[in-house]
Each structure stands twice: as structure tokens, then as C-alpha cells.
Scaffold this motif. Sequence first.
Motif, short mmCIF file in Angstrom:
data_model
loop_
_atom_site.label_atom_id
_atom_site.label_comp_id
_atom_site.label_asym_id
_atom_site.label_seq_id
_atom_site.Cartn_x
_atom_site.Cartn_y
_atom_site.Cartn_z
N PRO A 228 59.25 29.00 -77.95
CA PRO A 228 59.71 28.92 -79.35
C PRO A 228 59.34 27.57 -79.94
O PRO A 228 59.28 26.57 -79.23
N GLY A 230 60.99 25.56 -81.56
CA GLY A 230 62.02 24.54 -81.45
C GLY A 230 62.07 23.85 -80.10
O GLY A 230 62.65 22.77 -79.99
N TYR A 231 61.45 24.46 -79.07
CA TYR A 231 61.46 23.88 -77.72
C TYR A 231 60.06 23.96 -77.10
O TYR A 231 59.85 24.66 -76.11
N ASP A 277 61.34 31.22 -84.24
CA ASP A 277 62.63 31.69 -83.74
C ASP A 277 62.94 33.11 -84.22
O ASP A 277 63.46 33.94 -83.46
N ASP A 278 62.62 33.41 -85.47
CA ASP A 278 62.92 34.75 -85.97
C ASP A 278 62.03 35.80 -85.31
O ASP A 278 62.42 36.97 -85.20
N VAL A 280 61.25 35.71 -82.12
CA VAL A 280 61.93 35.96 -80.84
C VAL A 280 63.10 36.92 -81.06
O VAL A 280 63.31 37.87 -80.30
N VAL A 281 63.88 36.69 -82.12
CA VAL A 281 64.99 37.57 -82.44
C VAL A 281 64.49 38.98 -82.70
O VAL A 281 65.07 39.97 -82.21
N ALA A 297 67.21 35.60 -75.21
CA ALA A 297 66.11 35.14 -76.05
C ALA A 297 64.90 34.71 -75.22
O ALA A 297 63.75 35.04 -75.54
N THR A 298 65.15 33.98 -74.13
CA THR A 298 64.05 33.56 -73.27
C THR A 298 63.29 34.76 -72.74
O THR A 298 62.06 34.74 -72.63
N THR A 301 60.78 36.04 -75.39
CA THR A 301 59.85 35.09 -76.03
C THR A 301 58.40 35.49 -75.82
O THR A 301 57.58 35.42 -76.76
#
Length: 333
Positions: A228, A230-231, A277-278, A280-281, A297-298, A301
Motif C-alpha cells: 500500500p 502508506g507503507y 488504500d481504497d 486494497v479495500v 487488508a494485507t 494487497t
Amino acid sequence: MSGPGIGAGFGGSVPGGVVGSGPDDAGPPRRVSRSDAREARKRLAGRIRKTPVLHTSIAGPDGPVPVTLKLEYLQHGGTFKVRGSLNALLESPVSAGEVVIASDGNAGIATAVATAQLGKACTVVVPESAPHTKVAAMWSHGAEVVWHGTTYGEACRHAADLATERGALLLRADDLPAVVAGAGVVGLELEEQVRGRPPVLISVGGGGLVAGVASVLGRRQQVIGVEPVGYPALHTALETDPAVGPCSPDAAHAHRIGAIALGIARRYDIRSLLVADDAVVAAREYLWREFRIVVEATGATALAAVHSGVYVPPPGERPVIVLCSANTEHVVQ
């Protein structure tokens, strides 16, 4: 009282009862190879599940995309990490009745499962931010859970102190040769389950799974890490080389790539793809809606890369997507 020193073939005795060696110890981390994964498979025989694959199609931006899903979320404890935890403990030549690990999630669950199999006590040190669902899973497998600190790094330091105090083995979550080799058994299974040499898309956290699979497949088959935005642990490390061991004093959180994983990524030219992120969701919701598969979530991904169009397979290619973990506290609607 100091814990038993563990050499395990990785550079001799380590003060404090640390299983194996990593970037926090003197010298570079030992390389992990295909032969290490083969030895791990022998040790793990009868102790883990050979998770199935599903040949299917998923929706992409331009229509259906043929894929193969590796259903690793069906592993004991709902996480691939059981493979590495068991391999590290089985490989260790030193016997101790208790294992201590710092974790904010699946590594703690995996260690609890592994120690329960081996008849050992398990203590997991978790930061205050650890998801309660995952802590409950640790408890369910018999682990003692110790809350300490607000960051993963603080939990790591306390775990090391606790292991020394109790004379226990201190297990690392990702950046350990035996842990990476255990995860590499996934790659050996894929060679038996999937024809040809399609690319394998794998979610990246600490890097243990992507590194393990790449150590087995080498340059014969492309391994692609998906993260993601973010990470972006692997993506950032490949650009700036900020490898920090998961239990290094400088590790503020778990979202750092380990030195072993970074070395393997560079050796075999692992690509890093970033997904929103969205996305992944949306991928996670899609898995539930279309397949009644619930993953965290992981776990979704890697699928998000294909579902969102970040990765578009060329005609005739059927990529492998590893669904790696299922310990979630969020119900999919």
C-alpha cells in the motif's frame, strides 16, 4: 540470568538467547537459498498445511483477468508466518521451555501456534496499538500476552529484556534466515501446483514471504512485491536503502524491510508495486462478494494490484496471487 545462546548455524552463540542472527548482530546476515527452503520443508512435514491453489478469473478494469490464487490464508493460525516460526524453532539446537517474541500481529499468532505444537510456553510482547482481534488469537493458542509501550520498537526492547530475565529464546518476526527459509516453502509448493513460470505477486510487510519465495524461484520466475502507498517498505528500501531489523533499537514500527529481504530483492530484481488504500479495500470486498473469502487488508494487497489495474498481465499470462493472511477484526459487508 541470561538466556541460552543460539547459534543455529548462523554465526555462533548469540547473547540473550536470540534465535539465529540478523542485522542487529555482528556481521552481515547469512544468505538464504533454495536448499534452505528444501531443508525447511523436511522439518515442517506433517506440521503445516500445503495450502491449495484456485485457478480462476477476477475482474480487472478492462474485463476478466485469469489468475491463480494461492490460498495461504488457510494456513494454521491464518498466516504464512507459522512456516517460519516453526522452522526457526525446529532448527534451533538449543532447547528452552519458553519463547518470547515482540509482535503487533501475525508473527505473535504464528509463534503461539508453533510453540503449542512443540509443547513450549510462549510470551508475546505487543505495543498498545496491537489489534485486539489478533491479541485474542494469540491468547486462544495459549500465549501469554504482555502489553508494553506505544511503539513496536519499545515492545521489541522489552521482549529482549524479558527473554534474558526468564532464560527464554527470543524469536524475531521476519529478518531471520530460518524464518525466511520457512516462508520459502510456499515457493516450492507453487512449483508443484502451477504449470509454467508465471509471475508471483506477494504482499510485502516485513519482507519475509516475498524474500522466501524469491530465494526459491530465483531468476527463473518473476516475483513482484505489492505494497500500500502508506507503507512502501520495500519500495523505499530499494530506492534509499533504509534496511532496519524488525527488533533494532531504531525500529519505531514493524513497517520496515529487513536486511535479508532487501538483499534477496536486489539479488533477484524483485519489483515493487504500490496500490492505493481504497484499492486494497475494494479488493478485499471483491474477494468476499465473489468468492466468500475473508482476508485482512494485507491478505488482499497483492490482489489489489490486478483488480485495480496497477499490474496488467500480458495476453496469455496467468499470474499467481498469494492471499497470505486472514486475521482481521473488520467484518466485510
